[in-house]
Motif scaffolding. Structure first.
Motif, PDB file in Angstrom:
ATOM      1  N   UNK A   1       0.831  -1.201   0.000  1.00 26.38           N
ATOM      2  CA  UNK A   1       0.000   0.000   0.000  1.00 26.38           C
ATOM      3  C   UNK A   1       0.866   1.252   0.000  1.00 26.38           C
ATOM      4  N   UNK A   2       1.975   1.215   0.808  1.00 24.21           N
ATOM      5  CA  UNK A   2       2.890   2.357   0.849  1.00 24.21           C
ATOM      6  C   UNK A   2       3.545   2.589  -0.506  1.00 24.21           C
ATOM      7  N   UNK A   3       3.943   1.492  -1.155  1.00 20.85           N
ATOM      8  CA  UNK A   3       4.573   1.607  -2.475  1.00 20.85           C
ATOM      9  C   UNK A   3       3.590   2.182  -3.483  1.00 20.85           C
TER      10      UNK A   3
ATOM     11  N   UNK B   1       1.875   6.707  -6.817  1.00 17.63           N
ATOM     12  CA  UNK B   1       0.837   7.655  -7.213  1.00 17.63           C
ATOM     13  C   UNK B   1       1.322   9.097  -7.045  1.00 17.63           C
ATOM     14  N   UNK B   2       2.056   9.355  -5.933  1.00 18.46           N
ATOM     15  CA  UNK B   2       2.576  10.706  -5.689  1.00 18.46           C
ATOM     16  C   UNK B   2       3.614  11.085  -6.737  1.00 18.46           C
ATOM     17  N   UNK B   3       4.490  10.119  -7.105  1.00 14.85           N
ATOM     18  CA  UNK B   3       5.491  10.400  -8.135  1.00 14.85           C
ATOM     19  C   UNK B   3       4.831  10.712  -9.472  1.00 14.85           C
ATOM     20  N   UNK B   4       3.767   9.956  -9.789  1.00 19.39           N
ATOM     21  CA  UNK B   4       3.049  10.198 -11.048  1.00 19.39           C
ATOM     22  C   UNK B   4       2.398  11.579 -11.041  1.00 19.39           C
ATOM     23  N   UNK B   5       1.839  11.949  -9.868  1.00 20.13           N
ATOM     24  CA  UNK B   5       1.197  13.269  -9.760  1.00 20.13           C
ATOM     25  C   UNK B   5       2.217  14.399  -9.947  1.00 20.13           C
TER      26      UNK B   5
ATOM     27  N   UNK C   1       4.724  18.627 -13.365  1.00 16.22           N
ATOM     28  CA  UNK C   1       5.905  19.171 -14.035  1.00 16.22           C
ATOM     29  C   UNK C   1       5.679  19.271 -15.541  1.00 16.22           C
ATOM     30  N   UNK C   2       5.027  18.223 -16.098  1.00 10.55           N
ATOM     31  CA  UNK C   2       4.741  18.241 -17.539  1.00 10.55           C
ATOM     32  C   UNK C   2       3.814  19.408 -17.892  1.00 10.55           C
TER      33      UNK C   2
END
Length: 331
Positions: free
Chosen positions: A259-261, A266-270, A275-276
């Motif tokens: 769940x943590x991973x 999800x946070x990295x994707x956000x 940034x994009x």
């Protein structure tokens, strides 16, 4: 196409998509609708309203994007402007859709986490119940074996007493018989025979005693075997219960780490998406500024060559929008 958030007449669609201000007006209207909405994930009705508004935003995006796509097909001359506004619509409405649905998405993720935790607790409780049931059954078996051993011991003692009593009765009866025979026969013969019978009785008594001792040994060995088996069974049950608990703890830890991973990804994707979008916004702003400077330079050149500034401005707009054949603006 009917739509509750955005309605545009097809006859005016071209004017809307030709103007960034018009598109911004539409987006601001939907943003006001979204921002005025108060999400509530604590009730079924509230969650349905969140999903409904998110669907309306997505439907509006599809509707506007479809109008723009039709315009591109019909008006090949202005595809760049329309495509740019289509992208704006898609991105902004995607953002609004995600913003509207975010409380529901977070609620759903929380429900998944709660369900996973409940499952881990259920497995742990099941292991504890199995351990308790085995301990109870083991205790009952030990108690039953002990009672059986006691009953066997009592029965053997009774049989031994009865055997001794019977042997004594037989001995007395036999001695009486010997006495009768002694009176009829010679004393020496009678004494010899009596002695032989006494020795035989003593031998039987010794054999009975040995049988009793052998039975006692066998009883004690049976009790020891039962106790040893009970001890080994209990130790095995404790090991099995410990392994089951450790297995449940490991599975719970793995679920928490997964769940943590998932949350981290999800946070990295956000962050990557933000940034994009930031880079694309910067690029659009840079392109817009470049065009403004280019147009100003062209206007100055026309005015310096005797063109009226207002007419020169309109002329540049016509050329920039590809409305004058064989003429283009090279930015």
């Amino acid at each position: 196409m009917a739509n509750e958030l955005v309605v545009i007449e097809k006859s005016t669609a071209l004017e809307v998509f030709k103007s960034s201000d018009s598109v911004e007006d539409i987006i601001r209207k939907v943003e006001q609708e979204v921002n005025s909405f108060i999400p509530d994930v604590t009730t079924i009705k509230g969650r349905k309203e969140i999903a409904s508004l998110a669907y309306k935003v997505a439907q509006s995006k599809t509707y506007l994007d479809g109008l723009g796509k039709d315009l591109v097909a019909d008006l090949k001359e202005i595809p760049k402007l329309i495509d740019a506004n289509r992208r704006t619509v898609r991105e902004r409405f995607d953002t609004l859709r995600d913003k509207v649905r975010q409380p529901l998405t977070e609620w759903e993720a929380e429900q998944e986490r709660i369900e996973a935790e409940k499952q881990m607790l259920a497995w742990h409780e099941e292991a504890l119940e199995m351990n308790a049931a085995f301990d109870k059954a083991l205790a009952e078996r030990i108690e039953s074996d002990h009672e059986i051993a006691l009953l066997m011991n009592e029965k053997f003692d009774r049989d031994l007493v009865e055997a001794k009593a019977e042997a004594e009765r037989q001995r007395i009866a036999h001695e009486e018989e010997l006495k009768k025979q002694a009176a009829e026969q010679a004393r020496l013969e009678a004494e010899q025979k009596a002695q032989q019978e006494i020795e035989a009785a003593a031998q039987r008594e010794r054999e009975a005693k040995e049988a009793a001792e052998r039975a006692e040994r066998e009883k004690q060995e049976a009790i020891q075997r039962a106790e040893q088996e009970a001890k080994e069974a209990k130790e095995k049950a404790e090991r099995d219960a410990k392994e089951a608990q450790e297995r449940a703890e490991l599975e719970k830890q793995l679920a928490i780490e997964a769940e943590s991973k998932k949350a981290h990804e999800a946070e990295q994707a956000r962050l990557a998406e933000e940034e994009r979008k930031r880079k694309e916004d910067a690029k659009r702003q840079e392109d817009k500024e470049h065009r403004r400077v280019f147009n100003q330079e062209a206007l100055k050149a026309l005015v310096s060559n005797g063109f009226d500034e207002k007419l020169a401005t309109e002329f540049i707009k016509l050329v920039a929008s590809n409305q004058i054949p064989h003429m283009t603006m090279n930015y």
